[in-house]
Design a protein around this motif. Structure first.
Motif, PDB file in Angstrom:
ATOM      1  N   MET A   1       0.955  -1.346  -0.039  1.00 22.03           N
ATOM      2  CA  MET A   1      -0.165  -0.016   0.069  1.00 22.03           C
ATOM      3  C   MET A   1       0.838   1.275  -0.080  1.00 22.03           C
ATOM      4  O   MET A   1       0.366   2.530  -0.587  1.00 22.03           O
ATOM      5  CB  MET A   1      -0.913  -0.135   1.150  1.00 22.03           C
ATOM      6  CG  MET A   1      -2.007  -0.933   1.039  1.00 22.03           C
ATOM      7  SD  MET A   1      -3.185  -0.891   2.407  1.00 22.03           S
ATOM      8  CE  MET A   1      -3.920   0.767   2.197  1.00 22.03           C
ATOM      9  N   ALA A   2       1.947   1.224   0.612  1.00 25.75           N
ATOM     10  CA  ALA A   2       2.880   2.266   0.483  1.00 25.75           C
ATOM     11  C   ALA A   2       3.417   2.657  -0.998  1.00 25.75           C
ATOM     12  O   ALA A   2       3.407   3.947  -1.174  1.00 25.75           O
ATOM     13  CB  ALA A   2       4.273   2.137   1.371  1.00 25.75           C
ATOM     14  N   ILE A   3       3.492   1.747  -1.810  1.00 29.34           N
ATOM     15  CA  ILE A   3       3.750   1.902  -3.120  1.00 29.34           C
ATOM     16  C   ILE A   3       2.820   2.485  -3.918  1.00 29.34           C
ATOM     17  O   ILE A   3       2.650   3.589  -4.567  1.00 29.34           O
ATOM     18  CB  ILE A   3       4.120   0.712  -3.767  1.00 29.34           C
ATOM     19  CG1 ILE A   3       5.572   0.271  -3.141  1.00 29.34           C
ATOM     20  CG2 ILE A   3       4.515   0.843  -5.275  1.00 29.34           C
ATOM     21  CD1 ILE A   3       6.136  -1.317  -3.527  1.00 29.34           C
ATOM     22  N   GLY A   4       1.372   1.879  -3.505  1.00 24.05           N
ATOM     23  CA  GLY A   4       0.253   2.636  -4.196  1.00 24.05           C
ATOM     24  C   GLY A   4      -0.055   3.802  -3.892  1.00 24.05           C
ATOM     25  O   GLY A   4      -0.534   4.709  -4.593  1.00 24.05           O
ATOM     26  N   LEU A   5       0.099   4.303  -2.389  1.00 27.33           N
ATOM     27  CA  LEU A   5      -0.254   5.586  -1.933  1.00 27.33           C
ATOM     28  C   LEU A   5       0.816   6.500  -2.665  1.00 27.33           C
ATOM     29  O   LEU A   5       0.347   7.829  -2.597  1.00 27.33           O
ATOM     30  CB  LEU A   5      -0.318   5.313  -0.569  1.00 27.33           C
ATOM     31  CG  LEU A   5      -1.529   4.832   0.117  1.00 27.33           C
ATOM     32  CD1 LEU A   5      -1.464   4.786   1.536  1.00 27.33           C
ATOM     33  CD2 LEU A   5      -2.843   5.542  -0.261  1.00 27.33           C
ATOM     34  N   ALA A   6       2.060   6.111  -2.792  1.00 27.09           N
ATOM     35  CA  ALA A   6       2.920   7.269  -3.191  1.00 27.09           C
ATOM     36  C   ALA A   6       2.498   7.516  -4.567  1.00 27.09           C
ATOM     37  O   ALA A   6       2.656   8.750  -4.996  1.00 27.09           O
ATOM     38  CB  ALA A   6       4.258   6.473  -3.404  1.00 27.09           C
ATOM     39  N   ALA A   7       1.910   6.634  -5.385  1.00 24.64           N
ATOM     40  CA  ALA A   7       1.170   7.262  -6.811  1.00 24.64           C
ATOM     41  C   ALA A   7       0.161   7.889  -6.510  1.00 24.64           C
ATOM     42  O   ALA A   7      -0.096   8.898  -7.447  1.00 24.64           O
ATOM     43  CB  ALA A   7       0.801   5.903  -7.379  1.00 24.64           C
ATOM     44  N   VAL A   8      -0.622   7.646  -5.646  1.00 21.18           N
ATOM     45  CA  VAL A   8      -1.832   8.679  -5.382  1.00 21.18           C
ATOM     46  C   VAL A   8      -1.315  10.096  -4.855  1.00 21.18           C
ATOM     47  O   VAL A   8      -1.848  11.264  -5.246  1.00 21.18           O
ATOM     48  CB  VAL A   8      -2.532   7.978  -4.270  1.00 21.18           C
ATOM     49  CG1 VAL A   8      -3.916   9.056  -3.712  1.00 21.18           C
ATOM     50  CG2 VAL A   8      -3.489   6.693  -4.728  1.00 21.18           C
ATOM     51  N   LEU A   9      -0.264   9.981  -3.990  1.00 17.19           N
ATOM     52  CA  LEU A   9       0.221  11.404  -3.586  1.00 17.19           C
ATOM     53  C   LEU A   9       0.983  12.058  -4.596  1.00 17.19           C
ATOM     54  O   LEU A   9       1.178  13.303  -4.517  1.00 17.19           O
ATOM     55  CB  LEU A   9       1.176  10.936  -2.267  1.00 17.19           C
ATOM     56  CG  LEU A   9       0.493  10.472  -1.133  1.00 17.19           C
ATOM     57  CD1 LEU A   9       1.433  10.152  -0.153  1.00 17.19           C
ATOM     58  CD2 LEU A   9      -0.307  11.773  -0.580  1.00 17.19           C
ATOM     59  N   PHE A  10       1.602  11.233  -5.593  1.00 23.52           N
ATOM     60  CA  PHE A  10       2.036  12.078  -6.604  1.00 23.52           C
ATOM     61  C   PHE A  10       1.235  12.904  -7.594  1.00 23.52           C
ATOM     62  O   PHE A  10       1.306  14.033  -7.831  1.00 23.52           O
ATOM     63  CB  PHE A  10       2.841  11.107  -7.596  1.00 23.52           C
ATOM     64  CG  PHE A  10       3.324  11.538  -8.898  1.00 23.52           C
ATOM     65  CD1 PHE A  10       4.738  12.192  -8.944  1.00 23.52           C
ATOM     66  CD2 PHE A  10       2.679  11.281 -10.234  1.00 23.52           C
ATOM     67  CE1 PHE A  10       4.978  12.807 -10.115  1.00 23.52           C
ATOM     68  CE2 PHE A  10       3.295  11.866 -11.253  1.00 23.52           C
ATOM     69  CZ  PHE A  10       4.376  12.553 -11.323  1.00 23.52           C
ATOM     70  N   VAL A  11      -0.071  12.096  -7.502  1.00 25.25           N
ATOM     71  CA  VAL A  11      -0.927  12.972  -8.546  1.00 25.25           C
ATOM     72  C   VAL A  11      -1.575  14.155  -7.713  1.00 25.25           C
ATOM     73  O   VAL A  11      -1.617  15.202  -8.179  1.00 25.25           O
ATOM     74  CB  VAL A  11      -2.176  12.028  -8.570  1.00 25.25           C
ATOM     75  CG1 VAL A  11      -3.477  12.708  -9.171  1.00 25.25           C
ATOM     76  CG2 VAL A  11      -1.919  10.845  -9.524  1.00 25.25           C
ATOM     77  N   SER A  12      -1.817  13.896  -6.160  1.00 25.32           N
ATOM     78  CA  SER A  12      -2.049  15.097  -5.334  1.00 25.32           C
ATOM     79  C   SER A  12      -0.930  16.160  -5.453  1.00 25.32           C
ATOM     80  O   SER A  12      -1.125  17.616  -5.351  1.00 25.32           O
ATOM     81  CB  SER A  12      -2.430  14.756  -4.037  1.00 25.32           C
ATOM     82  OG  SER A  12      -1.306  14.317  -3.262  1.00 25.32           O
TER      83      SER A  12
END
Length: 335
Positions: free
Chosen positions: A263-274
């Motif tokens: 999930m840390a990897i997935g959330l890094a992608a989400v935070l990149f968008v934000s």
């Protein structure tokens, strides 16, 4: 269990397994079958030694033997683009969906706490005076002041990278250190909600809360959701330490820990968008309604991603853990 008798009974099998693992030539079909059989037996032997007659030297030798045998049986495996696609299409949204009973209440409670802090600061001049001197408060909240200038103080690309790095680190702390009974998670949440509450309170007292929300919402909806997901998952991991359920504590922590790291990897992608939204949309010349619409759209897309793809994948048995082929073997435990 008499350890000496046990070793004497199975020593020849372990030596034979070690011999097969050191063969330089290709194994015959019969030898390969024998290797698999001896690997399974040795894994069971290791479980018995660990549970009934713990001996560090013998357990260490059998652990090494089982690990080498497993590598020989399963063969090396390389990650591929297919694995990445599967992770983002099923594993990550399923893991977020499965954690919803933790991160949704965390989000609601955190927002309430930030609002209460903001209301307290906004309605008590003495509290604002303790935060900063009057001149400093005016500099923070005036039109074009520090709250507004923050989003355009650096080139957009470098600002996006900085924001993404800071937020990804906060999310990683929640996920990785959640096993410490969730205490680091609560600290990260407190710091984030305190900063948010201070901004709300100071800008509200200056009569510019609408400006503050116009700057916060375009990127903040998705950014805070990612932080809440990380925090809720970290708290869930911390609770696993206390109550692992029907699994052993070691197995439960291993499974939930692997899921949290994914999930840390997935959330890094989400935070990149934000971060991109915060750097390029928030300080842009677009009308406030347009900037907020972009933020709301990004948030709705993420929620649809979780509640449509994630729910479907979770119902199909996806947990967010690594594939079965990459998980450690689970061997029977002697009663």
């Amino acid at each position: 269990m008499d350890l000496d008798v046990f070793v004497s009974a199975h020593w020849a099998e372990w030596e034979r397994l070690d011999e097969l693992l050191h063969r330089r030539r290709r194994l015959t079909g019969a030898e390969a079958d024998e290797l698999v059989t001896l690997y399974q037996r040795t894994a069971t032997h290791l479980s018995k030694v660990q549970s009934s007659a713990p001996d560090p030297a013998l357990a260490g030798r059998l652990t090494s033997l089982v690990a080498r045998a497993r590598s020989a049986v399963t063969g090396p495996r390389k990650a591929s683009w297919r694995d990445a696609a599967r992770f983002f299409a099923a594993g990550f949204p399923a893991a977020v969906y499965r954690s919803r009973h933790w991160w949704v209440p965390t989000a609601l409670l955190s927002v309430v706490v930030a609002a209460l802090i903001g209301g307290w600061i906004g309605s008590h001049p003495e509290v604002r005076a303790a935060i900063a001197a009057p001149d400093e408060l005016r500099e923070l909240t005036r039109p074009g002041g520090q709250y507004e200038a923050y989003y355009s103080s650096h080139p957009a690309a470098s600002f996006a990278a900085q924001v993404w790095t800071n937020n990804a680190q906060a999310a990683a702390v929640c996920l990785v250190f959640g096993a410490l009974l969730g205490l680091p998670v609560l600290w990260v949440l407190y710091q984030n909600m305190l900063n948010l509450g201070i901004g709300i309170g100071l800008m509200e007292s200056a009569g510019r809360l609408d400006t503050f929300l116009g700057l916060l919402l375009p990127h903040g909806l998705l950014e805070l959701t990612a932080v809440f997901v990380a925090a809720g998952t970290g708290l869930r991991l911390g609770w696993t330490v206390i109550d692992p359920g029907p699994r052993s504590r070691r197995v439960a922590l291993a499974e939930e820990g692997r899921s949290a790291i994914g999930m840390a990897i997935g959330l890094a992608a989400v935070l990149f968008v934000s971060g991109v939204i915060e750097a390029f949309v928030t300080p842009s010349g677009l009308p406030t309604w347009a900037r907020i619409t972009i933020g709301v759209a990004a948030e709705l897309l993420f929620l649809m991603y979780v509640y449509v793809l994630g729910r479907r994948a979770a119902r199909a048995g996806e947990t967010g853990d690594v594939g079965a082929a990459d998980r450690p073997d689970t061997v029977p435990t002697a009663a």
